[in-house]
Each structure stands twice: as C-alpha cells, then as structure tokens.
Scaffold this motif. Structure first.
Motif, PDB file in Angstrom:
ATOM      1  N   ILE A  98       0.818  -1.187   0.023  1.00  0.00           N
ATOM      2  CA  ILE A  98      -0.113  -0.219   0.090  1.00  0.00           C
ATOM      3  C   ILE A  98       0.823   1.259   0.119  1.00  0.00           C
ATOM      4  CG2 ILE A  98      -1.839   1.164   1.183  1.00  0.00           C
ATOM      5  CD1 ILE A  98      -2.940  -1.289   2.327  1.00  0.00           C
ATOM      6  N   ILE A 111       2.901   6.021  -2.972  1.00  0.00           N
ATOM      7  CA  ILE A 111       3.895   6.907  -3.316  1.00  0.00           C
ATOM      8  C   ILE A 111       3.858   6.946  -5.043  1.00  0.00           C
ATOM      9  CG2 ILE A 111       6.764   6.876  -3.380  1.00  0.00           C
ATOM     10  CD1 ILE A 111       6.831   5.545  -0.819  1.00  0.00           C
ATOM     11  N   SER A 149      -5.263  12.362  -8.021  1.00  0.00           N
ATOM     12  CA  SER A 149      -5.845  12.691  -6.502  1.00  0.00           C
ATOM     13  C   SER A 149      -7.306  12.671  -6.834  1.00  0.00           C
ATOM     14  CB  SER A 149      -5.563  14.217  -6.206  1.00  0.00           C
ATOM     15  OG  SER A 149      -6.339  14.416  -5.047  1.00  0.00           O
ATOM     16  N   LEU A 150      -8.134  12.399  -5.636  1.00  0.00           N
ATOM     17  CA  LEU A 150      -9.525  12.186  -5.637  1.00  0.00           C
ATOM     18  C   LEU A 150     -10.178  13.419  -5.797  1.00  0.00           C
ATOM     19  CD1 LEU A 150     -10.186   9.460  -3.331  1.00  0.00           C
ATOM     20  CD2 LEU A 150     -10.284   9.282  -5.666  1.00  0.00           C
ATOM     21  N   CYS A 151      -9.411  14.280  -5.505  1.00  0.00           N
ATOM     22  CA  CYS A 151     -10.101  16.009  -5.405  1.00  0.00           C
ATOM     23  C   CYS A 151     -10.840  16.291  -6.632  1.00  0.00           C
ATOM     24  CB  CYS A 151      -9.032  16.745  -5.347  1.00  0.00           C
ATOM     25  SG  CYS A 151      -8.543  17.386  -3.901  1.00  0.00           S
ATOM     26  N   LYS A 166     -15.562   7.804  -3.507  1.00  0.00           N
ATOM     27  CA  LYS A 166     -14.629   7.054  -2.590  1.00  0.00           C
ATOM     28  C   LYS A 166     -14.297   8.018  -1.600  1.00  0.00           C
ATOM     29  CE  LYS A 166     -11.942   5.027  -6.362  1.00  0.00           C
ATOM     30  NZ  LYS A 166     -10.762   4.905  -6.923  1.00  0.00           N
ATOM     31  N   LEU A 168      -6.398  17.425   3.357  1.00  0.00           N
ATOM     32  CA  LEU A 168      -5.932  16.650   2.183  1.00  0.00           C
ATOM     33  C   LEU A 168      -6.728  17.204   0.769  1.00  0.00           C
ATOM     34  CD1 LEU A 168      -6.074  12.754   3.400  1.00  0.00           C
ATOM     35  CD2 LEU A 168      -4.204  14.440   3.008  1.00  0.00           C
ATOM     36  N   ASP A 169      -7.915  17.566   1.021  1.00  0.00           N
ATOM     37  CA  ASP A 169      -8.401  18.384  -0.170  1.00  0.00           C
ATOM     38  C   ASP A 169      -7.689  19.252  -0.355  1.00  0.00           C
ATOM     39  OD1 ASP A 169     -10.508  16.814  -0.705  1.00  0.00           O
ATOM     40  OD2 ASP A 169     -12.047  17.867   0.322  1.00  0.00           O
ATOM     41  N   GLU A 228      -4.651  18.664  -2.041  1.00  0.00           N
ATOM     42  CA  GLU A 228      -4.787  17.926  -3.224  1.00  0.00           C
ATOM     43  C   GLU A 228      -4.106  16.682  -3.240  1.00  0.00           C
ATOM     44  OE1 GLU A 228      -3.996  20.464  -6.661  1.00  0.00           O
ATOM     45  OE2 GLU A 228      -5.766  21.747  -6.376  1.00  0.00           O
ATOM     46  N   ILE A 229      -4.155  15.999  -1.911  1.00  0.00           N
ATOM     47  CA  ILE A 229      -3.705  14.711  -2.135  1.00  0.00           C
ATOM     48  C   ILE A 229      -4.557  13.737  -1.373  1.00  0.00           C
ATOM     49  CG2 ILE A 229      -1.137  15.246  -1.895  1.00  0.00           C
ATOM     50  CD1 ILE A 229      -1.023  15.411   1.117  1.00  0.00           C
ATOM     51  N   GLN A 230      -5.783  14.076  -1.664  1.00  0.00           N
ATOM     52  CA  GLN A 230      -6.986  13.025  -1.250  1.00  0.00           C
ATOM     53  C   GLN A 230      -6.870  11.657  -1.762  1.00  0.00           C
ATOM     54  OE1 GLN A 230      -8.940  12.474   1.544  1.00  0.00           O
ATOM     55  NE2 GLN A 230      -9.904  14.470   1.249  1.00  0.00           N
ATOM     56  N   HIS A 231      -6.117  10.764  -1.076  1.00  0.00           N
ATOM     57  CA  HIS A 231      -6.027   9.354  -1.721  1.00  0.00           C
ATOM     58  C   HIS A 231      -6.381   8.366  -0.522  1.00  0.00           C
ATOM     59  CE1 HIS A 231      -3.295  10.623  -4.908  1.00  0.00           C
ATOM     60  NE2 HIS A 231      -2.402  11.264  -4.097  1.00  0.00           N
ATOM     61  N   PRO A 232      -7.130   7.433  -0.991  1.00  0.00           N
ATOM     62  CA  PRO A 232      -7.749   6.517   0.207  1.00  0.00           C
ATOM     63  C   PRO A 232      -6.602   5.689   0.803  1.00  0.00           C
ATOM     64  CG  PRO A 232      -8.161   5.482  -2.098  1.00  0.00           C
ATOM     65  CD  PRO A 232      -7.773   7.127  -2.443  1.00  0.00           C
ATOM     66  N   GLU A 233      -5.128   5.559   0.386  1.00  0.00           N
ATOM     67  CA  GLU A 233      -4.372   4.964   0.916  1.00  0.00           C
ATOM     68  C   GLU A 233      -3.746   5.652   2.217  1.00  0.00           C
ATOM     69  OE1 GLU A 233      -4.079   5.743  -2.071  1.00  0.00           O
ATOM     70  OE2 GLU A 233      -4.128   3.748  -3.122  1.00  0.00           O
ATOM     71  N   ILE A 268      -6.077   4.188   4.988  1.00  0.00           N
ATOM     72  CA  ILE A 268      -5.413   2.676   5.138  1.00  0.00           C
ATOM     73  C   ILE A 268      -4.095   2.770   5.876  1.00  0.00           C
ATOM     74  CG2 ILE A 268      -4.863   0.749   3.966  1.00  0.00           C
ATOM     75  CD1 ILE A 268      -6.804   1.573   1.660  1.00  0.00           C
ATOM     76  N   VAL A 317       5.575   6.291   5.113  1.00  0.00           N
ATOM     77  CA  VAL A 317       5.091   6.566   3.786  1.00  0.00           C
ATOM     78  C   VAL A 317       4.118   7.876   4.005  1.00  0.00           C
ATOM     79  CG1 VAL A 317       3.350   6.002   2.122  1.00  0.00           C
ATOM     80  CG2 VAL A 317       5.216   4.310   3.113  1.00  0.00           C
ATOM     81  N   PHE A 347       3.968  11.759   2.206  1.00  0.00           N
ATOM     82  CA  PHE A 347       2.526  11.737   1.618  1.00  0.00           C
ATOM     83  C   PHE A 347       2.614  12.798   0.560  1.00  0.00           C
ATOM     84  CE2 PHE A 347      -1.804  10.801   0.631  1.00  0.00           C
ATOM     85  CZ  PHE A 347      -1.479   9.369   0.736  1.00  0.00           C
ATOM     86  N   ARG A 369       3.993  14.214  -1.827  1.00  0.00           N
ATOM     87  CA  ARG A 369       5.039  13.690  -2.797  1.00  0.00           C
ATOM     88  C   ARG A 369       5.454  15.138  -3.805  1.00  0.00           C
ATOM     89  NH1 ARG A 369       3.664  10.981  -7.158  1.00  0.00           N
ATOM     90  NH2 ARG A 369       1.554  11.206  -6.806  1.00  0.00           N
TER      91      ARG A 369
END
Lengths: 178, 505
Positions: free
Chosen positions: A163, A168, A173-175, B49, B112-113, B116-121, B124, B158, B162, B164
């Motif tokens: 994961i 990485i 992005s989901l934005c 998601k 995160l919004d 602009e790094i809104q990832h589901p990871e 997790i 990680v 985040f 990146r």
C-alpha cells in the motif's frame, strides 16, 4: 552439535570480506554482486548447522529473487553513473568511523569472550527434528502453531509495503477541483 | 511411511481459538476488518470514494475503540502461544491509539483536499500504523514487538512523505526511513543477543531467567538490553538520538506530525514500560545493574529536557518549535520511567502524562492543519500575527492547548506534570525534579510567545488566503479542548483509570 571450525571460519571470513566490498565498492552493480556472495556464504553456514531448508530458502529468496530485483532497479535507475567518492568525506569523519568500528568490534569480542553460555540445548534439537521428520516438516509445523502470530503479522507488514508503494507512485488525486 | 507414529512439534492446545480469545482480540480484528473493507472500497469505481473511505475508516476505528472499552475491565487473556496479551494496560493504549487515529483522520479530511492529496491510501495507512501501535503495546514476545514496530514505522514513513510533490516532505520521509531502519536493526540485534543468552524471546520467560540468576547477568545480556534501549530511545527521540525529529516533523503533513507526536511516542513508551519491567528493570536486576541503567536513563533524561527546551527557544517555525517541545516532553516522560519502579504509584503518573500529552498535541496539530496554507507553509510565528481577530474561537483553543503544554493550571498538562514530578520526588529523584521544573519554566517562554503573536500583534496585511472551515476541524478541536479542561479541572477519574490500568499489568 559440532560444526567444523575450518568451514565456519572460511565462510564467515568470505562473508565479512564481501560485506566490506558491498560498502566500499564504487559502483552499485559490484556492490550488488558482492552481496550475492555474502548471501551464499550465509547459506553455507546454515547448511553447516544442518538447517538445510533455511539454506535453500536463503539462496532461492535472497540470492535469487531479491537480488534480481536489486539489479533490476539499479539497471532502471542507471545509477552506475553516480559513483560515490570517498575522498570527499572529511578526514575527521573517516577517523571517527574507524575509531567507532574498532570500539564496536573490540567491545563485542570482549563481551562474547566474557559471557559464559549457561543455557542448554533448546526445544528444537537436531535429534528431535529428525524424529519429527526433518527440517521442512518441523518448520512448517512450528510456523502454523507456535509462531502463527508473527507469521500472520509478517503478511500484514508486506501489505503495508504494497500500500505504501501504491501511495508513493500514485498520480491522480481524488480531488474534484483543479 | 507411517505418519501416526511420528512425533510432532504441534502442541494441541495451540490449535484452539475459543470464544474468549476471539473476544479478547476483537479490537485488532475490527481494525483488520476495517483495513480490508477500506481497501476494497478504494478500488471500486462507481462510488464517491472520498466520503465512503473516510466514513468507514472512522466507523471501524470507533468499533475498535468500543470493544477495547469493553475489554478494559476484563481479566488478562493470553493469546497466540502467549505472544500477545489482552489486559487493561493493552486495552487502555488501544483506546489511545485508535482515538488519535480518529482525531487525525478528522483533522486530515479537509487538509488533504486543500493539499490535493486526497488518496484513500492515507486512511488505510493510518489504520495500519495504529494496528502496529496496538500490537506494540500488547506484545509479550520480542519478535512480535519487532514486527509490530516495523508495521507502525513503515506506514508512518509513507505518511510522512505523503506530500509527494514537495521536496521537504520527500527529504523528511527518506531521512526518517534510513535512520529509522538503522534503529530497528540495532533493536533487532539486541533481541538476537537476548535470545542467545536466555534461549527465548518471550519477555516473561526472560524475566524468569533473570530471576533465576538473581539479576547478575552476563555482559552479553547487558549489551542486548542496551541495544533494545537504544531502539526505544531513538523512537521517542531522546537527545542525542533526536537529530531526525525536527526535519521529519517539519516535512510531514501537519496532521501526520500530530499523529506521530501522539501515537508513535505513546506506542514506544507503552512498549518501553512493558519490556523494561519485564526484562527486570526495577525488580529483578542486581543492584549494580539497576544503578547502571538508572544512571544511563538519568543522563538521557536530563540531556533531552535541557537540549529540547533550549533549542525550542530559538525556533520561529511552529512545527519545528513543537518538534523540539516534543523532544523535551520525551525527557519528562523518561523521568516517569525512572521513578516508576521506585514509588508506590508505579507507572500511573506516566500514563496520565501520556494521555495529557496526546490530547494537547492532537489539538494543536488539528489547528495547525487548518491554518497551514496550500503548500504547507504559513506556520511561522509571524503568520499567526493577529490570528485572534480572524479566528477568535480557534485562537482561544490554541491558547488552552499551549497553556496545557506549558503545564499551567487549570489544564490537563498541569495535572500530568504535577503528578509526575510529585511521584518522582517520592521516588527520591529530587535533583532530577529540580532540573525538570526549571526546564518546564523555560518552556513557558516559547509557548506563550506564540500567544503574544496571536493576541497582541497586528494582522499581516498580505495574509488573505481563504481557508475552508469544516465541521470536522471543529469537532476534533472541540473534543480535545473539552478533554483538556475537563481532565484539568476534575482529574480524579483520570487518575483512577491510570491506577487501575497499572495494577492490571
């Protein structure tokens, strides 16, 4: 159990020599190949201890799979262009590195010489393993009974790695905006 | 071959997983289920998601907290060949870790919004690292402890990197990864040496071994304990093993910095208490060995407090300042470790201090996540000038948290410090307490300086970026403020819980 001191010192010596090559070699490729030799020496020492399964796994997994990955990554990154130059590091750094290594080696030698071994043979002695039916059987039985928790947790650890990699390298992005 | 006559290493009693064991491992199972569920959700395409992942992560973490609450009053149960224990001590820390994961998730959502790094990871990994922490606090076996430490650390490496696209974040992650791996390896070497001396990795068996030899252990054992100690001191960032911390705290996303101060440090201290008491510290060591480790920890504690507090005085970036203040807090917590085995309350003051520390840090970093601008800057002291006019409520909350960190009444920070130092005096560590109180007095300066900027300076005119407020920030910050003041004014329930937890262990 007796293991032949000659072979032990032979393989241990080769392992240490090539470990030094791994650290001091100037190109990543030769570092990687020295590491393969180190892994083979470890496998030989495991075999001397009659842990044949571990020896075989050591070669298959480390010297085989993991080293191929290493070499592959080095090839992809083309890292051989950036050669590390040890001459750039300051003399003070070199001196202190050598000093602390010396203290470490000397200290451990002293400690190991002055520590009496008080414990007897463990529960998994050679005779018992033979009675159970060999290394492979003993390891698989222990792995799924006594050591089941560390075994399963290792798989979670691998999941974290997977994961983490996804996180990485992911681009999108989901934005919604942007 | 006749298999029936063959011996086997399998002990039949280990193949049973009964109802009681199932119940006792419920918090871990909930978190695992949550991880699996969120992974599945995050690969589905048809749904929104962002919201689903966020909400289900919170739901499963809350279920874990609920079952940990239920286990608080249950007797201890040994699980998986005595490698894991479910007792009040473990459940107490499970609640703390999952609670910090929940607060971190709440304060991350809008952050995160914004970045602009809104990832589901992200969610997790938060769950995975809290699972690692939970296992660390309950592990009775050094192998399990090591794997749990690695699960926690890998996930956090990680998370630190985040952002990146940001060089600082990358640098922080890489630095933390390399240094953290070295510390882990040293820890593992210590475990191997202990195995060589005692032929077991289970800490209760090791304690039996130490008792059997009346605490006079071979040099190899001492070196092994020393290396394990090194691993722990690195994780809690004690001077001189603290170099990684300021850079990592500065480079990590603000909510993750909060999670690291709260979760990571607490996990390290929880395992520290369990392992060190079980290795014989304070109970089974010979007088000479006990004095040796006591003096070693004493030096570490003093160095950590002095350096942390003095360097924090010079910082103008808020995250860096809080990093050094976090180092200083490690020093106070070490005072708790030192005096824990010598006074009647045991490690209870340390637990109260950890709770106070978690609450105020999560609160501060929730506010910082809100305040940080898009490239995660805007967290220097000057940027906070005149904050009270723009965000009066958050400024007040920030003031409460900083008062608590400085240890002023009526906050939980005061209760924690008071009880910790009081128990240290009882344990006869007078000189150590004098140094701690002086350091604590120094720390008031840099905490209150922030408030001077917030309340007494004029607003910087160029600073007009609009920030999206959300209910989640309000909820996270509000909850932490309530905890800080409630426990600060009425600490007796907190103290009772801590005493009960320590009794169980």
């Amino acid at each position: 159990m007796e293991i032949s001191p000659f072979f032990f010192y032979l393989f241990a010596g080769i392992a240490i020599t090539f470990s030094l090559f791994v650290v001091f070699s100037k190109s990543p490729i030769s570092s990687a190949f020295s590491l393969i030799v180190v892994f083979f020496c470890f496998a030989a020492i495991y075999a001397l201890l009659e842990a044949h399964l571990i020896a075989a796994l050591q070669i298959l997994v480390y010297a085989g799979a993991i080293m191929v990955l290493f070499v592959f990554v080095i090839m992809l990154l083309g890292a051989d262009k950036e050669v590390l130059d040890f001459k750039k590091s300051s003399i003070l750094l070199k001196f202190s590195a050598v000093l602390f290594c010396g203290i470490g080696v000397g200290g451990f030698t002293w400690v190991l010489n002055h520590s009496p071994i008080l414990i007897g043979a463990g529960p998994h002695s050679l005779e018992k393993i033979k009675m159970v039916g060999g290394n492979t059987r003993a390891i698989s039985e222990l792995l799924f009974s006594e050591y089941v928790l560390p075994f399963e947790l290792t798989s979670i650890l691998l999941l974290v790695g997977i994961i983490g990699c996804v996180a990485i390298v992911k681009r999108k992005s989901l934005c919604v905006h942007k | 071959m006749n298999m029936g006559n063959m011996m086997s290493f399998i002990k039949p009693e280990l193949l049973v997983f009964n109802n009681l064991m199932f119940k006792s491992s419920a918090p871990y199972l909930w978190v695992l289920l949550g991880i699996a569920f969120v992974i599945v959700l995050s690969v589905l395409n048809k749904i929104n998601k962002k919201w689903f992942v966020f909400i289900f992560m919170l739901v499963f973490a809350c279920l874990g907290v609920r079952s940990a609450f239920q286990l608080m009053n249950e007797p201890a149960v040994l699980l998986f060949n005595q490698m894991l224990v479910s007792d009040s001590f473990g459940s107490f820390f499970n609640i703390l870790f999952l609670g910090s994961a929940i607060i971190t998730a709440l304060s991350s959502f809008r952050y995160l919004d914004k970045q602009e790094i809104q990832h589901p990871e992200y969610y997790i990994l938060l769950l995975l690292s809290s699972l690692g922490m939970m296992l660390m606090a309950s592990a009775l076996d050094l192998i399990v402890l090591f794997i749990a430490l690695e699960i926690m650390s890998l996930a956090v490496y990680v998370l630190v990197g985040f952002r990146r696209h940001d060089r600082k974040s990358n640098e922080a992650a890489l630095k933390y990864f390399i240094l953290g791996s070295v510390a882990s390896v040293i820890f593992l070497y210590g475990v191997a040496l202990l195995y060589g001396v005692t032929a077991t990795t289970q800490i209760r068996e090791i304690l039996k071994h130490v008792h059997a030899s009346q605490g006079a252990m071979s040099p190899l054992f001492v070196i092994g304990v020393g290396l394990i100690l090194f691993g722990f001191l690195f994780k809690v960032a004690c001077v001189p093993l603290h170099m990684w911390m300021p850079d990592v705290y500065e480079g990590a996303p603000a909510p993750i910095t909060g999670f690291m101060t709260a979760g990571l440090k607490t996990a390290a201290f929880a395992a520290f208490i369990r392992v060190f008491t079980s290795l014989g510290y304070g109970t089974a060591f010979s007088v000479q060995l006990q004095n040796h480790f006591h003096d070693l920890l004493w030096v570490f504690a003093v160095a950590t407090m002095v350096v942390g507090n003095l360097v924090a005085l010079l910082q103008t970036n808020l995250k860096r300042m809080l990093a050094y203040s976090s180092i200083a807090h490690s020093g106070y917590l070490l005072v708790g470790i030192l005096s824990g085995c010598l006074n009647q309350e045991g490690y209870a003051p340390l637990l109260v201090y950890l709770m106070a520390y978690i609450v105020m840090n999560l609160g501060v970093f929730a506010i910082l996540s809100f305040l940080s601008s898009r490239d995660d800057t805007g967290l220097s002291l000057y940027d906070l000038s005149g904050l009270s006019r723009r965000h009066p409520v958050f400024s007040f909350c920030l003031a409460v948290f900083l008062f608590s960190m400085a240890g002023l009444p009526p906050t939980v920070g005061f209760v924690g410090k008071y009880w910790l130092f009081y128990s240290a005096v009882q344990a006869g560590e007078v000189s150590l307490v004098v140094i701690s109180v002086l350091c604590s007095a120094v720390s008031v300066y840099y905490y209150l300086r922030v408030l001077v900027y917030v309340y007494m300076r004029d607003e910087v005119s160029s600073f007009g970026e609009q920030r999206s407020l959300s209910i989640f920030y309000h909820f996270a910050v509000g909850l932490m403020v309530i905890c800080t003041l409630q426990w600060g004014l009425m600490p007796s329930s907190l103290l009772q819980i801590a005493k009960k937890v320590v009794m169980s262990f």
